[in-house]
Design a protein around this motif. Structure first.
Motif: not given
Length: 228
Positions: A2, A22-28, A107, A110-111, A114
């Motif tokens: 992202t 956690a955020l970097e793992r999600e692509g932020y 989690p 992260l929700m 989003a």
């Protein structure tokens, strides 16, 4: 991946590092600040969302939100150990988009992130666009079906508060506090009723069956985007 940039303003380094991972793992793309002074420097970069702790070594996060971030047009999620209703109301009145209390699970965080980003995607810079509605925050102008709609100062403040908190139930107390008049005189309850009714006439296709300004019985009101 992202292209979203997220700023974490949290002085607990272990927590800051954990959220960053956690955020970097999600692509932020993540930017970290451990103080408000450092956060102001980070704001030179365009952010898409800010995670903001309330208790920071050089000030109160809510005051920073109200005095500094209010002009940034970026959604803010407050992080705090304070979980009372009164504290939550203070956070929303300061201008936050959502609220999460410590300790929290990653989690769930992260929700929430989003969800806040999804709500804010209809806003581009200083513009809100949804269906046939266009609101320019800088010019304080509303256009519906391509036609300029005149708004009073109270209607502007109320509309902006709704748009900045889309999908969130706003109590009457929160709305009344937010739309104080220019001389800081408290707006009466009946004035809120009239203002909401007039605003519905200007933004709704059918004010008797509103699609945007929904009444949440026993609680308050909630702005909802039209689904395309």
């Amino acid at each position: 991946m992202t292209d979203k940039h997220i700023l974490i303003i949290e002085d607990d380094r272990a927590l800051n590092d954990g959220i960053t991972f956690a955020l970097e793992r999600e692509g932020y793309t993540v930017h970290s600040a451990y103080s408000l002074a450092r956060a102001e420097k980070c704001l030179r970069q365009k952010m898409h969302l800010i995670l903001l702790d309330i208790n920071l070594p050089d000030g109160d996060g809510r005051e920073f939100l109200k005095n500094v971030l209010s002009g940034q047009a970026v959604p803010v999620l407050l992080l705090t150990a304070r979980d009372s209703e009164a504290d939550m109301v203070k956070g929303f009145l300061a201008g936050c988009d959502d609220y999460i209390t410590k300790p929290f699970s990653m989690p769930v965080l992260l929700m929430k992130i989003a969800a806040v980003l999804k709500r804010s995607k209809g806003v581009s810079g200083q513009l809100y666009v949804n269906g046939d509605l266009l609101y320019d925050f800088e010019k304080k102008s509303l256009t519906r079906q391509g036609v300029r709609v005149e708004l009073t100062a109270l209607e502007c403040r109320l509309l902006e508060f709704f748009l900045q908190n889309r999908g969130i139930v706003l109590t009457r107390e929160m709305l009344l506090e937010r739309i104080w008049d220019a001389d800081e005189r408290f707006v009466e309850d009946k004035t809120l009723n009239v203002t909401i009714r007039r605003l519905r006439l200007k933004v709704e296709d059918n004010p008797e069956q509103p699609e945007h300004i929904r009444t949440v019985f026993g609680m308050g009101y909630k702005w909802e985007d039209k689904q395309s």
